[in-house]
Motif scaffolding. Structure first.
Motif, PDB file in Angstrom:
ATOM      1  N   ASN A   1       0.825  -1.216   0.000  1.00 20.62           N
ATOM      2  CA  ASN A   1       0.000   0.000   0.000  1.00 20.62           C
ATOM      3  C   ASN A   1       0.855   1.261   0.000  1.00 20.62           C
ATOM      4  O   ASN A   1       0.424   2.308  -0.495  1.00 20.62           O
ATOM      5  N   TRP A   2       2.062   1.154   0.553  1.00 21.56           N
ATOM      6  CA  TRP A   2       2.942   2.327   0.644  1.00 21.56           C
ATOM      7  C   TRP A   2       3.305   2.876  -0.731  1.00 21.56           C
ATOM      8  O   TRP A   2       3.563   4.082  -0.876  1.00 21.56           O
ATOM      9  N   ILE A   3       3.344   2.017  -1.742  1.00 20.89           N
ATOM     10  CA  ILE A   3       3.752   2.485  -3.077  1.00 20.89           C
ATOM     11  C   ILE A   3       2.596   2.449  -4.074  1.00 20.89           C
ATOM     12  O   ILE A   3       2.810   2.610  -5.274  1.00 20.89           O
ATOM     13  N   THR A   4       1.369   2.259  -3.575  1.00 18.99           N
ATOM     14  CA  THR A   4       0.218   2.184  -4.481  1.00 18.99           C
ATOM     15  C   THR A   4      -0.933   3.081  -4.022  1.00 18.99           C
ATOM     16  O   THR A   4      -2.095   2.803  -4.306  1.00 18.99           O
ATOM     17  N   PHE A   5      -0.614   4.135  -3.304  1.00 18.75           N
ATOM     18  CA  PHE A   5      -1.619   5.111  -2.860  1.00 18.75           C
ATOM     19  C   PHE A   5      -2.762   4.449  -2.079  1.00 18.75           C
ATOM     20  O   PHE A   5      -3.920   4.841  -2.195  1.00 18.75           O
ATOM     21  N   ASN A   6      -2.392   3.426  -1.290  1.00 18.03           N
ATOM     22  CA  ASN A   6      -3.366   2.728  -0.423  1.00 18.03           C
ATOM     23  C   ASN A   6      -4.544   2.159  -1.191  1.00 18.03           C
ATOM     24  O   ASN A   6      -5.654   2.042  -0.646  1.00 18.03           O
ATOM     25  N   VAL A   7      -4.317   1.758  -2.437  1.00 18.22           N
ATOM     26  CA  VAL A   7      -5.413   1.162  -3.207  1.00 18.22           C
ATOM     27  C   VAL A   7      -5.920  -0.117  -2.552  1.00 18.22           C
ATOM     28  O   VAL A   7      -7.045  -0.558  -2.792  1.00 18.22           O
ATOM     29  N   GLY A   8      -5.077  -0.720  -1.691  1.00 17.12           N
ATOM     30  CA  GLY A   8      -5.499  -1.928  -0.996  1.00 17.12           C
ATOM     31  C   GLY A   8      -6.678  -1.711  -0.061  1.00 17.12           C
ATOM     32  O   GLY A   8      -7.436  -2.646   0.206  1.00 17.12           O
ATOM     33  N   TYR A   9      -6.839  -0.495   0.417  1.00 18.51           N
ATOM     34  CA  TYR A   9      -7.987  -0.189   1.281  1.00 18.51           C
ATOM     35  C   TYR A   9      -9.231  -0.064   0.394  1.00 18.51           C
ATOM     36  O   TYR A   9      -9.804   1.008   0.238  1.00 18.51           O
ATOM     37  N   HIS A  10      -9.642  -1.190  -0.188  1.00 15.63           N
ATOM     38  CA  HIS A  10     -10.597  -1.105  -1.289  1.00 15.63           C
ATOM     39  C   HIS A  10     -12.041  -1.050  -0.827  1.00 15.63           C
ATOM     40  O   HIS A  10     -12.870  -0.388  -1.472  1.00 15.63           O
ATOM     41  N   ASN A  11     -12.372  -1.740   0.255  1.00 14.17           N
ATOM     42  CA  ASN A  11     -13.717  -1.557   0.809  1.00 14.17           C
ATOM     43  C   ASN A  11     -13.903  -0.110   1.251  1.00 14.17           C
ATOM     44  O   ASN A  11     -14.935   0.515   0.982  1.00 14.17           O
ATOM     45  N   GLU A  12     -12.884   0.424   1.907  1.00 15.58           N
ATOM     46  CA  GLU A  12     -12.935   1.805   2.365  1.00 15.58           C
ATOM     47  C   GLU A  12     -13.049   2.767   1.178  1.00 15.58           C
ATOM     48  O   GLU A  12     -13.788   3.758   1.235  1.00 15.58           O
ATOM     49  N   HIS A  13     -12.329   2.452   0.085  1.00  9.93           N
ATOM     50  CA  HIS A  13     -12.364   3.311  -1.100  1.00  9.93           C
ATOM     51  C   HIS A  13     -13.744   3.290  -1.756  1.00  9.93           C
ATOM     52  O   HIS A  13     -14.281   4.340  -2.137  1.00  9.93           O
ATOM     53  N   HIS A  14     -14.334   2.108  -1.908  1.00  8.40           N
ATOM     54  CA  HIS A  14     -15.659   2.046  -2.526  1.00  8.40           C
ATOM     55  C   HIS A  14     -16.721   2.667  -1.631  1.00  8.40           C
ATOM     56  O   HIS A  14     -17.698   3.230  -2.123  1.00  8.40           O
ATOM     57  N   ASP A  15     -16.535   2.568  -0.329  1.00  7.60           N
ATOM     58  CA  ASP A  15     -17.480   3.217   0.576  1.00  7.60           C
ATOM     59  C   ASP A  15     -17.351   4.732   0.498  1.00  7.60           C
ATOM     60  O   ASP A  15     -18.352   5.456   0.554  1.00  7.60           O
ATOM     61  N   PHE A  16     -16.110   5.211   0.351  1.00 10.90           N
ATOM     62  CA  PHE A  16     -15.854   6.661   0.369  1.00 10.90           C
ATOM     63  C   PHE A  16     -14.877   7.055  -0.736  1.00 10.90           C
ATOM     64  O   PHE A  16     -13.711   7.376  -0.479  1.00 10.90           O
TER      65      PHE A  16
END
Length: 322
Positions: free
Chosen positions: A250-265
């Motif tokens: 996530n450190w080198i991918t703009f936290n794209v791994g936080y994907h549930n969080e991203h789709h929620d917000f």
């Protein structure tokens, strides 16, 4: 590798995608999350550094032998280019300069596109926002493999081939699933990108251009950072259609791994997504998630229960012609 066949059909759902209802529920309980919305002032500088590094590299790599050029493309340049692709993902949500400056976001997206070598920044925005709005829709979500893909690449060996060909499917699938007429900005994106590619080839030679293009293509295939393509929405646990990844990449991918969080917000920039999880932990800690993208790739290829069919789909409520 055996020829074990994975699933033979998608997981069909009769319910709406889960993120809109969860977003509403979380905001009612934690309205302070709205303070996380908006652009990240540091983002444009991070992107500028990555672009600068790649611009410097294309002056250096022509001196190297071909094996080293390809090795650098896979291990170094491809990682940066993949990170730039995810920067374009952030930009598609107007998280570089905010919703009030859409053109500034589009221009930065086209500049970030340059080292990647393949014009996609403007097109990605319109298809990706539909993926958010119509997640799982059989006619409108171009992120889901076509039935032909899933049928052809459902064996262990087939999934390996599909992973290597993933860049092509991401590029051409929208043209079949959801063909949309190109906008003027898309045409400009193509002209700028091809002009840049020709300039690199003409003045710096084949190795410089191959370093950029090969890095982009290799890092979208069988590569650790490409694990997010599989980890985000492929169904590793029955009935769950979005998964977060909480590992170090996530450190080198703009936290794209936080994907549930991203789709929620989707209005929260990647740098602040961990704060969403910290504020509302009870909504995320009990969801299935990943800790290793390498393991995701391994499991996807070797587990007969997972394959291109392992996606949640829903019957379309909207016409393709809408």
């Amino acid at each position: 590798m055996g020829a074990h066949v994975s699933r033979t059909d998608f997981e069909w759902s009769t319910s709406d995608e889960p993120h809109a209802s969860r977003r509403k529920e979380i905001l009612e309980k934690y309205p302070q999350i709205k303070k996380l919305f908006g652009s990240d002032p540091n983002f444009k500088w991070i992107v500028s550094v990555m672009i600068t590094v790649q611009m410097a590299m294309i002056f250096i790599v022509p001196r190297f032998p071909w094996p080293l050029v390809i090795g650098l493309a896979y291990c170094f340049g491809g990682v940066i280019n993949h990170s730039l692709m995810l920067a374009i993902h952030e930009i598609s949500h107007n998280l570089a300069f905010g919703h009030a400056r859409p053109m500034a976001n589009r221009i930065l997206g086209m500049i970030a596109n340059l080292p990647i070598g393949i014009p996609f920044s403007v097109s990605f925005k319109k298809y990706h926002l539909e993926h958010h709005r119509y997640q799982g829709d059989e006619n409108l979500d171009a992120d889901i493999p076509t039935s032909l893909e899933a049928k052809l690449f459902c064996t262990t060996f087939g999934k390996v081939v599909w992973m290597f060909l993933q860049p092509l499917f991401y590029a051409f699938r929208p043209l079949f699933v959801r063909p949309l007429p190109p906008s003027m900005l898309e045409i400009i994106n193509v002209i700028i990108q091809l002009s840049f590619d020709f300039t690199v080839f003409y003045f710096l030679g084949t190795k410089a251009l191959v370093y950029l293009l090969a890095g982009s293509l290799l890092a979208m295939g069988v590569h650790p950072v490409a694990g997010h393509f599989i980890s985000e929405h492929y169904m590793f646990a029955k009935g769950f259609e979005t998964y977060s990844y909480y590992g170090p990449l996530n450190w080198i991918t703009f936290n794209v791994g936080y994907h549930n969080e991203h789709h929620d917000f989707p209005s929260v920039p990647g740098s602040r997504l961990p704060q969403v999880k910290a504020i509302a932990p009870e909504y995320y800690e009990n969801l299935p998630h990943h800790n290793s993208w390498v393991k995701v790739l391994y499991d996807f290829i070797t587990d007969p229960a997972i394959g291109p069919y392992a996606r949640v789909k829903r019957r379309s409520k909207v016409s393709k012609e809408e």
